[in-house]
Enzyme design. Structure first.
Site, PDB file in Angstrom:
ATOM      1  N   LEU B   9       0.859  -1.189   0.000  1.00 23.24           N
ATOM      2  CA  LEU B   9       0.000   0.000   0.000  1.00 23.24           C
ATOM      3  C   LEU B   9       0.891   1.234   0.000  1.00 23.24           C
ATOM      4  CD1 LEU B   9      -2.700  -0.963   2.715  1.00 23.24           C
ATOM      5  CD2 LEU B   9      -2.648  -1.554   0.281  1.00 23.24           C
ATOM      6  N   VAL B  14       9.665   5.203   0.342  1.00 23.42           N
ATOM      7  CA  VAL B  14       9.927   3.961   1.067  1.00 23.42           C
ATOM      8  C   VAL B  14       9.383   2.751   0.303  1.00 23.42           C
ATOM      9  CG1 VAL B  14       9.488   2.696   3.206  1.00 23.42           C
ATOM     10  CG2 VAL B  14      10.058   5.133   3.297  1.00 23.42           C
ATOM     11  N   LYS B 105       4.346   5.344  12.116  1.00 23.02           N
ATOM     12  CA  LYS B 105       4.488   5.648  13.554  1.00 23.02           C
ATOM     13  C   LYS B 105       3.276   6.390  14.095  1.00 23.02           C
ATOM     14  CE  LYS B 105       6.875   9.757  12.209  1.00 23.02           C
ATOM     15  NZ  LYS B 105       6.814   9.412  10.799  1.00 23.02           N
ATOM     16  N   VAL B 132      10.053   3.340  13.893  1.00 24.33           N
ATOM     17  CA  VAL B 132      10.929   4.134  14.757  1.00 24.33           C
ATOM     18  C   VAL B 132      12.376   3.988  14.296  1.00 24.33           C
ATOM     19  CG1 VAL B 132      11.733   4.546  17.116  1.00 24.33           C
ATOM     20  CG2 VAL B 132       9.417   3.716  16.734  1.00 24.33           C
ATOM     21  N   LYS B 205       7.183   8.489  18.315  1.00 24.42           N
ATOM     22  CA  LYS B 205       8.165   7.399  18.372  1.00 24.42           C
ATOM     23  C   LYS B 205       8.444   6.995  19.821  1.00 24.42           C
ATOM     24  CE  LYS B 205      10.128   8.791  13.967  1.00 24.42           C
ATOM     25  NZ  LYS B 205      11.042   9.791  13.361  1.00 24.42           N
ATOM     26  N   GLY B 302      14.857   7.693   5.266  1.00 26.70           N
ATOM     27  CA  GLY B 302      15.426   7.476   3.949  1.00 26.70           C
ATOM     28  C   GLY B 302      14.887   6.211   3.330  1.00 26.70           C
TER      29      GLY B 302
END
Lengths: 428, 428
Positions: B9, B14, B105, B132, B205, B302
């Site tokens: 999804l 990422v 998160k 996290v 987090k 990242g």
């Protein structure tokens, strides 16, 4: 609920810590595993000796087979050390279907593949988180945390004794022999410190870490080892001036599935995360293709940190018992081991030479580098009041180990080179 | 071998990294799990848009239900972000027996307990390592590595944006607004940076980390949050002179099962391992009763680091599928949450005051501390050429938050105190 019965082989410092945690944290352990965990029998050398923890004397035994042959004991925790004898106990325990947790790096570095194969054959777990870097869960991190990545470099400060000595030499200008004596007084170094200071202990740990990180059976004899006994105050001083600290690093590298593993005193740039790991602390730096730079820091030894790792393994074994999946999570070392040649091993190097103080010498030196195709990052020639010769300090660009060996061989043939004082690998 | 089919999804940064790793490391993943892993369908907003990776356009869909209702898909990887809508997708996927991996998160901090309860009900895994500290396997470390220990403190640099800004201010003397603008230019900060700079992202987090570390359901509203927008160049300068650096720290503490969780700019002693974590890097410092000090360092965000954690979770889910043990390793938050009062929260504090430059003022100030039973580690009064008042710099010994609040209230009532310039918690 039926308790899980554990047999403990050894009741020294770490064994005592295991008893403390299992008893002191019983409620937490039960909440996590759903079972009481009981240390049922403990192997000791002398059952009549007094102990640092309160233990029912009925649990102590001087006969290992009393534990290994006990059908009620399902997990063996081995913290007695030793190699051949201990291996025999562990193999017999596995043959009887007992799961094994060990803190024994010597054993795992030498006989890991055999023990893990026996575990698989008998459907048992063998876990050994405590064998490397004490309380740092580095084995879990390599096996599970980075299961998706390709690890290309592992650099570890994995021996607290040598890190204590080098820290002392760096921060207080102590010479090696004095720093070692102090480490011995404080109990950080053994009376015979050879295994620590000559890098053998670190080499065993690097054997384990590189096997896990590169998923290929690295053997102890694959590790190129150099200790710290020849590190001088002068080396540390020059390193400091150039922005480096000297650390005993285990370095494991993998490139296109060719690997190299070494242990050696290394100049580490001040800005590198490993440079500020001081005293008896350990740290493992891991570089993965995808994840990039990571570092894991903590106590590398000691009763309670090491016991933490052992009991975390115990929790894992008991959870597996509940799920009925012991012996199923064994690491597959599915990659064929291919070792790098000296031509393939590459890094920067630091060299300190004493040379004749006359015209043309620097030209000869730099010519030797050029002929071996080693290019230089920096060169400094300076007088040294304490010697009659001149001093040349060189940092190379990345060069193969083979080429650097060739350069050093050339220097040995030159009249003008009086002394190759020191050669260090450079990182960071 | 039947491949494990995954529904993805989201195909932003990422998501693209996840595709890269699953495709690029397919052989390694198969060797570890025994199954091919295939990303079968991908939810995107616009299927016609061009992509950073080569993807069979037939895999793209704009309809989430096309994935969630697909009986062949056994694992959902959620990297689309968002809260309520996304929660609905995840709950529906769990109800259909699909395992879920999420990097979200916000979702886990707000609705973690509900989602984990649904997972348990349906016998599914929900893993969220990537939520996290990006590539740092800190969730595994807390849950498994330290399962045997009692964690008493977690301190995290868990927001790369603010760490970049503070590093810039510290190393180059940049003011906050300029450092923020540069972080925005480099893509480290959003156009609306509120969530990062006001500490909300870090608070989410810390909610997750403290829940895992203390095994008690910490809620986002339990976290006391202060951001970095009021950190001045002057504060950083004074911190430096006293041997500290200013870092945005998440701090979670547990004592006798009473906990406190906060996020705030904190003065961290130079020698503390967190002090040298710079730029966009993250680090989590964990103190356990048995293990002592540990720290875990790496990229906090990242494409590839975050994707590493997601795919490591995917490997874990697929291994569980093979073993038939999905949904069995859920963390039990078995401890009743008891929050510390301000009387129980204790630390050292730094204060910078501007006061009338006349006799007796320092006596009044120190008297106020004494009346509130706050003792002082160091006090420095000095003239400040840029202001007409005198400057007082104070570092307290450990004091309760309640007592410090009382002192500050007293200062607000004093004519001689012109300005309470800054107040920082001090660590290390």
């Amino acid at each position: 609920m039926k308790p899980v019965k554990v047999g403990l082989l050894g009741l020294g410092t770490v064994g005592t810590g295991v008893v403390r945690i299992v008893e002191g944290h019983q409620e937490d352990l039960q909440n996590q595993t759903g079972s009481p965990i009981v240390i049922d029998k403990i192997l000791v050398q002398d059952a009549s000796k007094s102990r640092a923890v309160n233990i029912d004397p009925g649990k102590l035994t001087e006969d290992p087979w009393d534990i290994i042959h006990d059908p009620d004991i399902s997990v063996i925790v081995e913290v007695m050390g030793g190699i051949e004898l201990t291996k025999g106990y562990i193999l017999e325990a596995l043959a009887r279907g007992k799961h094994v947790i060990t803190a024994n790096k010597d054993l795992m570095a030498l006989h890991g593949p055999e023990i893990l194969a026996a575990a698989q054959e008998h459907g048992c777990d063998v876990l050994y988180e405590a064998s490397v870097a004490g309380g740092i869960p580095i084995i879990r991190t390599l096996v599970e945390g980075f299961s998706s990545d390709r690890i290309t470099k592992i650099m570890g400060i994995v021996n607290g004794t040598t890190n204590y000595i080098l820290t002392k030499m760096t921060q207080e200008g102590t010479v090696y022999s004095e720093a070692l004596a102090e480490a011995q007084q404080l109990g950080y170094a053994e009376a015979d410190p050879t295994s620590d200071v000559e890098g053998l202990d670190a080499a065993r740990k690097m054997t384990i870490l590189s096997t896990l990180g590169f998923r290929s059976n690295v053997a102890l004899e694959d590790v190129d080892v150099k200790g710290i006994s020849s590190v001088s105050r002068e080396d540390i001083l020059y390193a400091g001036r150039l922005g480096y600290v000297v650390k005993l690093l285990g370095i494991a590298e993998s490139q296109d599935d060719f690997i190299s593993v070494s242990v050696q005193p290394t100049m580490v740039k001040h800005s590198h995360p490993l440079a500020s790991v001081n005293g008896v602390f350990n740290a493992v730096y891991v570089f993965g293709e995808a994840v990039g730079e990571t570092m894991f820091y903590g106590a590398g030894a000691g009763e309670m940190p090491t016991a933490t790792s052992i009991v975390a393994d115990l929790v894992a074994v008991v959870k597996n018992l509940k799920l009925g999946v012991n012996g199923k999570q064994a690491l597959l070392t599915y990659k064929l081991k291919k070792l790098k040649t000296d031509e393939q091993i590459s890094s920067k190097y630091f060299m300190l030479l004493h040379v004749d103080d006359r015209a043309g010498v620097l030209a000869k030196i730099t010519q030797a580098f050029a002929e071996c195709e080693v290019s230089l990052e920096s060169v400094l020639q300076q007088p040294n009041a304490s010697i009659t010769e001149a001093e040349i300090i060189i940092i190379t660009h990345d060069a193969s180990k083979a080429a650097v060996t060739k350069v050093l061989d050339a220097f040995k043939q030159m009249d003008v080179v009086k002394n190759i004082r020191s050669v260090y690998r450079v990182e960071g």
